[in-house]
Enzyme design. Structure first.
Site, PDB file in Angstrom:
ATOM      1  N   CYS A  30     -37.214  -2.036 -76.805  1.00  0.00           N
ATOM      2  CA  CYS A  30     -38.391  -2.465 -77.582  1.00  0.00           C
ATOM      3  C   CYS A  30     -39.652  -2.404 -76.718  1.00  0.00           C
ATOM      4  O   CYS A  30     -39.806  -3.197 -75.787  1.00  0.00           O
ATOM      5  CB  CYS A  30     -38.141  -3.880 -78.096  1.00  0.00           C
ATOM      6  SG  CYS A  30     -39.579  -4.740 -78.728  1.00  0.00           S
ATOM      7  N   CYS A  33     -41.722  -5.546 -76.570  1.00  0.00           N
ATOM      8  CA  CYS A  33     -41.017  -6.533 -75.738  1.00  0.00           C
ATOM      9  C   CYS A  33     -41.293  -6.286 -74.254  1.00  0.00           C
ATOM     10  O   CYS A  33     -41.549  -7.221 -73.491  1.00  0.00           O
ATOM     11  CB  CYS A  33     -39.508  -6.457 -75.973  1.00  0.00           C
ATOM     12  SG  CYS A  33     -38.965  -6.811 -77.647  1.00  0.00           S
TER      13      CYS A  33
END
Length: 123
Positions: A30, A33
């Site tokens: 991600c 993230c």
């Protein structure tokens, strides 16, 4: 204080054993993230009174499902064992600081009373 990795086995004891716990649900693939990780880590160094925990959603799929994680990153904040904040999306440093300040400023007597009232309504 550095961030800690938590699992389904350690999640409950981490939340129950500390006054304020922030939990970052993330995954290695991600990109938001990965961009949020340095912000989260830097903040952990400034707030010794807060536990900064991370949950790898790929490794902890059961815990992620139990926490109703549908988008990552998701940040959750617990204070005195109560979930007081949950929001998907990466925060910038000032936004994260605002969340931490707000969580620390909560009147937990009021929060616990509201939780008790909600439980009474359900029964």
């Amino acid at each position: 204080m550095a961030t800690i990795d938590i699992t389904g086995e350690t999640f409950g004891s981490t939340v129950e054993g500390n006054d304020i716990v922030l939990v970052d649900f993330w995954a290695g693939w991600c990109q938001p993230c990965l961009r949020f990780a340095p912000t989260y880590s830097a903040s952990s160094e400034k707030h010794d009174d807060v536990v900064f925990a991370k949950v790898d959603t790929e490794a902890e799929q059961q815990l992620s499902a139990e926490a109703n994680i549908t988008s990552i990153p998701t940040l959750m904040a617990f204070r005195e064992k109560v979930l007081v904040f949950s929001q998907p999306g990466a925060l910038n440093p000032s936004q994260l600081e605002e969340v931490i300040t707000a969580v620390k400023a909560l009147d937990m007597t009021e929060v616990h009373a509201a939780v008790a009232a909600q439980k009474a309504e359900k029964n």
